[in-house]
Design a protein around this motif. Structure first.
Motif, PDB file in Angstrom:
ATOM      1  N   GLN A 144     -12.237  26.018  37.878  1.00 35.21           N
ATOM      2  CA  GLN A 144     -10.992  26.658  38.325  1.00 35.21           C
ATOM      3  C   GLN A 144     -10.774  27.957  37.558  1.00 35.21           C
ATOM      4  OE1 GLN A 144      -9.218  25.751  40.945  1.00 35.21           O
ATOM      5  NE2 GLN A 144     -10.778  24.137  41.151  1.00 35.21           N
ATOM      6  N   PRO A 145     -10.376  29.021  38.239  1.00 36.49           N
ATOM      7  CA  PRO A 145     -10.093  30.270  37.504  1.00 36.49           C
ATOM      8  C   PRO A 145      -8.785  30.134  36.730  1.00 36.49           C
ATOM      9  CG  PRO A 145      -9.533  30.515  39.823  1.00 36.49           C
ATOM     10  CD  PRO A 145     -10.131  29.143  39.681  1.00 36.49           C
ATOM     11  N   ASP A 146      -8.598  30.974  35.706  1.00 34.80           N
ATOM     12  CA  ASP A 146      -7.315  30.966  34.986  1.00 34.80           C
ATOM     13  C   ASP A 146      -6.272  31.772  35.740  1.00 34.80           C
ATOM     14  OD1 ASP A 146      -8.049  29.370  32.762  1.00 34.80           O
ATOM     15  OD2 ASP A 146      -9.327  31.017  32.118  1.00 34.80           O
ATOM     16  N   ARG A 147      -6.733  32.798  36.437  1.00 33.86           N
ATOM     17  CA  ARG A 147      -5.814  33.593  37.272  1.00 33.86           C
ATOM     18  C   ARG A 147      -6.498  33.955  38.572  1.00 33.86           C
ATOM     19  NH1 ARG A 147      -4.757  37.256  32.851  1.00 33.86           N
ATOM     20  NH2 ARG A 147      -3.328  36.163  31.483  1.00 33.86           N
ATOM     21  N   GLY A 148      -5.686  34.279  39.564  1.00 32.33           N
ATOM     22  CA  GLY A 148      -6.220  34.740  40.842  1.00 32.33           C
ATOM     23  C   GLY A 148      -6.501  33.590  41.791  1.00 32.33           C
ATOM     24  N   GLN A 149      -6.940  33.948  42.976  1.00 35.74           N
ATOM     25  CA  GLN A 149      -7.237  32.886  43.943  1.00 35.74           C
ATOM     26  C   GLN A 149      -8.538  33.112  44.688  1.00 35.74           C
ATOM     27  OE1 GLN A 149      -4.708  32.214  47.291  1.00 35.74           O
ATOM     28  NE2 GLN A 149      -4.594  34.370  47.872  1.00 35.74           N
ATOM     29  N   VAL A 150      -9.116  31.987  45.120  1.00 38.53           N
ATOM     30  CA  VAL A 150     -10.341  32.022  45.909  1.00 38.53           C
ATOM     31  C   VAL A 150      -9.976  31.574  47.320  1.00 38.53           C
ATOM     32  CG1 VAL A 150     -12.625  30.986  46.220  1.00 38.53           C
ATOM     33  CG2 VAL A 150     -11.805  31.480  43.924  1.00 38.53           C
ATOM     34  N   LEU A 151     -10.432  32.352  48.300  1.00 39.92           N
ATOM     35  CA  LEU A 151     -10.215  31.961  49.691  1.00 39.92           C
ATOM     36  C   LEU A 151     -11.567  31.644  50.321  1.00 39.92           C
ATOM     37  CD1 LEU A 151      -7.716  34.772  50.716  1.00 39.92           C
ATOM     38  CD2 LEU A 151      -7.166  32.371  50.338  1.00 39.92           C
ATOM     39  N   ILE A 152     -11.673  30.477  50.912  1.00 41.10           N
ATOM     40  CA  ILE A 152     -12.911  30.100  51.580  1.00 41.10           C
ATOM     41  C   ILE A 152     -12.601  30.000  53.060  1.00 41.10           C
ATOM     42  CG2 ILE A 152     -14.712  28.335  51.756  1.00 41.10           C
ATOM     43  CD1 ILE A 152     -14.188  27.697  48.814  1.00 41.10           C
ATOM     44  N   ASN A 153     -13.258  30.864  53.822  1.00 42.25           N
ATOM     45  CA  ASN A 153     -12.980  30.950  55.258  1.00 42.25           C
ATOM     46  C   ASN A 153     -11.476  31.071  55.522  1.00 42.25           C
ATOM     47  OD1 ASN A 153     -13.806  31.168  57.852  1.00 42.25           O
ATOM     48  ND2 ASN A 153     -14.167  28.990  58.175  1.00 42.25           N
ATOM     49  N   GLY A 154     -10.819  31.853  54.688  1.00 35.83           N
ATOM     50  CA  GLY A 154      -9.395  32.141  54.882  1.00 35.83           C
ATOM     51  C   GLY A 154      -8.456  31.118  54.272  1.00 35.83           C
ATOM     52  N   MET A 155      -8.986  30.033  53.736  1.00 33.22           N
ATOM     53  CA  MET A 155      -8.109  28.998  53.151  1.00 33.22           C
ATOM     54  C   MET A 155      -8.190  29.035  51.640  1.00 33.22           C
ATOM     55  SD  MET A 155      -8.762  25.646  55.435  1.00 33.22           S
ATOM     56  CE  MET A 155      -7.584  24.650  54.552  1.00 33.22           C
ATOM     57  N   SER A 156      -7.051  28.902  50.967  1.00 32.65           N
ATOM     58  CA  SER A 156      -7.073  28.855  49.513  1.00 32.65           C
ATOM     59  C   SER A 156      -7.894  27.647  49.084  1.00 32.65           C
ATOM     60  CB  SER A 156      -5.643  28.730  48.992  1.00 32.65           C
ATOM     61  OG  SER A 156      -5.700  28.386  47.631  1.00 32.65           O
ATOM     62  N   SER A 157      -8.783  27.860  48.105  1.00 31.30           N
ATOM     63  CA  SER A 157      -9.652  26.753  47.685  1.00 31.30           C
ATOM     64  C   SER A 157      -8.832  25.579  47.157  1.00 31.30           C
ATOM     65  CB  SER A 157     -10.649  27.225  46.626  1.00 31.30           C
ATOM     66  OG  SER A 157      -9.951  27.678  45.496  1.00 31.30           O
ATOM     67  N   LYS A 158      -7.612  25.889  46.685  1.00 29.46           N
ATOM     68  CA  LYS A 158      -6.756  24.809  46.158  1.00 29.46           C
ATOM     69  C   LYS A 158      -6.321  23.854  47.264  1.00 29.46           C
ATOM     70  CE  LYS A 158      -4.809  27.346  42.338  1.00 29.46           C
ATOM     71  NZ  LYS A 158      -3.842  28.414  42.198  1.00 29.46           N
ATOM     72  N   ASN A 159      -6.289  24.361  48.508  1.00 34.54           N
ATOM     73  CA  ASN A 159      -5.831  23.513  49.608  1.00 34.54           C
ATOM     74  C   ASN A 159      -6.964  22.810  50.340  1.00 34.54           C
ATOM     75  OD1 ASN A 159      -3.289  24.423  49.053  1.00 34.54           O
ATOM     76  ND2 ASN A 159      -3.377  26.098  50.523  1.00 34.54           N
ATOM     77  N   LEU A 160      -8.199  23.109  49.941  1.00 39.95           N
ATOM     78  CA  LEU A 160      -9.322  22.443  50.614  1.00 39.95           C
ATOM     79  C   LEU A 160      -9.489  21.037  50.058  1.00 39.95           C
ATOM     80  CD1 LEU A 160     -12.033  25.238  50.740  1.00 39.95           C
ATOM     81  CD2 LEU A 160     -10.984  24.102  52.688  1.00 39.95           C
ATOM     82  N   LYS A 161      -9.583  20.097  50.946  1.00 35.67           N
ATOM     83  CA  LYS A 161      -9.711  18.711  50.476  1.00 35.67           C
ATOM     84  C   LYS A 161     -11.154  18.449  50.068  1.00 35.67           C
ATOM     85  CE  LYS A 161      -6.228  16.844  53.571  1.00 35.67           C
ATOM     86  NZ  LYS A 161      -6.373  17.607  54.827  1.00 35.67           N
ATOM     87  N   PRO A 162     -11.351  17.853  48.869  1.00 37.95           N
ATOM     88  CA  PRO A 162     -12.717  17.489  48.508  1.00 37.95           C
ATOM     89  C   PRO A 162     -13.239  16.487  49.538  1.00 37.95           C
ATOM     90  CG  PRO A 162     -11.162  16.969  46.722  1.00 37.95           C
ATOM     91  CD  PRO A 162     -10.354  17.405  47.893  1.00 37.95           C
ATOM     92  N   GLY A 163     -14.519  16.427  49.727  1.00 36.87           N
ATOM     93  CA  GLY A 163     -15.048  15.534  50.762  1.00 36.87           C
ATOM     94  C   GLY A 163     -15.430  16.351  51.969  1.00 36.87           C
TER      95      GLY A 163
END
Ligand SMILES: Nc1ncnc2c1ncn2[C@@H]1O[C@H](COP(=O)(O)OP(=O)(O)OP(=O)(O)O)[C@@H](O)[C@H]1O
Length: 265
Positions: free
Chosen positions: A63-82
């Motif tokens: 996890q980064p300390d600051r900033g955000q990662v978008l994967i295919n337009g979705m924040s990586s924080k909202n992507l469900k593992p699995g």
């Protein structure tokens, strides 16, 4: 006549002002980049520049300390593992993450774990599920005869092929590979790298690979992102990278030279 504005496609991978600190040291400075669907990108730079950290953040392993990662337009924080995450990104680590005690088929089918529930995953250890997928993937990487072999008995190059077959079975939209050829001799390195690039191009997948070899980076990839001290040093098409760029990227630090000066008499 009014024409509709050109449809902008969503980048496959996007980093917005990402920072990462380890032990108070800035490993990645505020860093932003955007990688489109289907691009093949090599991340290069001196040892310790932050290549692995960048890939691990893109792959949501760190996890980064600051900033955000978008994967295919979705924040990586909202992507469900699995299932959701495994369909988006597949990561090939330097250590390959194969289980040596298991047979090759089970390691290849581990690429399906994101799709399967727990019960099916456990059942697959006894009765391999979707066996045809594993057979096909092993055929594509050139080792179909190793299907039931114990993985630890395979050579380094063969294990690399198993890791590739696992990614083929997973079929993520983006593949992130951290130094996939570091332990291979030059002939096998070329085999593995060209296979990885060809498969991802055939499948329209995005490919991001960290490499120590500048030569292979320029030969196999369309775009080069160069890191130095956790910052983007340059980011341009491979055919626009000059010898001077590379010399500057890898130049030995002046301070390091200072440290190496002989003792005064
Ligand atoms: N888990 C960690 N804990 C502490 N420091 C870390 C950790 N991971 C990376 N670092 C530090 O962050 C810096 C960047 O490391 P990273 O592995 O990302 O660089 P790299 O460019 O991939 O290096 P190499 O080419 O040698 O593999 C290094 O100084 C490293 O020691």
């Amino acid at each position: 006549m009014i024409t509709a504005p050109a449809k902008q496609s969503v980048p496959m991978l996007k980093m917005d002002n990402i920072s990462k600190y380890y032990g108070g040291e800035e490993t990645l400075a505020p860093l932003s980049l955007s990688i489109n669907k289907g691009e093949t990108v090599a991340v290069i730079g001196p040892s310790g520049a932050g290549k692995t950290t960048l890939l691990n953040i893109l792959g949501t392993i760190v996890q980064p300390d600051r900033g955000q990662v978008l994967i295919n337009g979705m924040s990586s924080k909202n992507l469900k593992p699995g299932r959701q995450l495994s369909r988006m990104v597949g990561v090939m680590h330097q250590q390959l993450d194969l289980i040596g005690q298991l047979s090759v088929i089970n390691n290849v089918l581990a690429g399906r774990l994101g799709e399967w529930g727990l019960l099916r995953s456990l059942l697959s250890l006894i009765i391999p599920q979707e066996k045809a997928l594993a057979v096909k993937a092993l055929e594509r990487v050139g080792i179909p005869e190793k299907l039931y072999q114990k993985t630890s008995r395979l050579s380094g190059g063969e294990q690399q092929r198993v890791a590739m077959a696992r990614i083929l079975v997973q079929q993520p939209q983006a593949i992130l590979a951290d130094e996939p050829i570091s332990s291979l001799d030059p002939t096998r390195a070329v085999d593995i790298l060209s296979m990885l690039v060809n498969f991802s191009r055939e499948n329209g997948q995005t490919l991001v690979v960290s490499l120590h070899s500048v030569e292979y980076a320029l030969q196999y990839f369309n775009r080069i992102i160069a890191l130095r001290h956790g910052k983007i040093f340059f980011d341009r098409p491979a055919n626009q990278v000059t010898r001077e760029d590379m010399d500057q990227l890898f130049q030995i630090e002046e301070e390091a030279n200072e440290r190496c000066k002989p003792w005064p008499a």
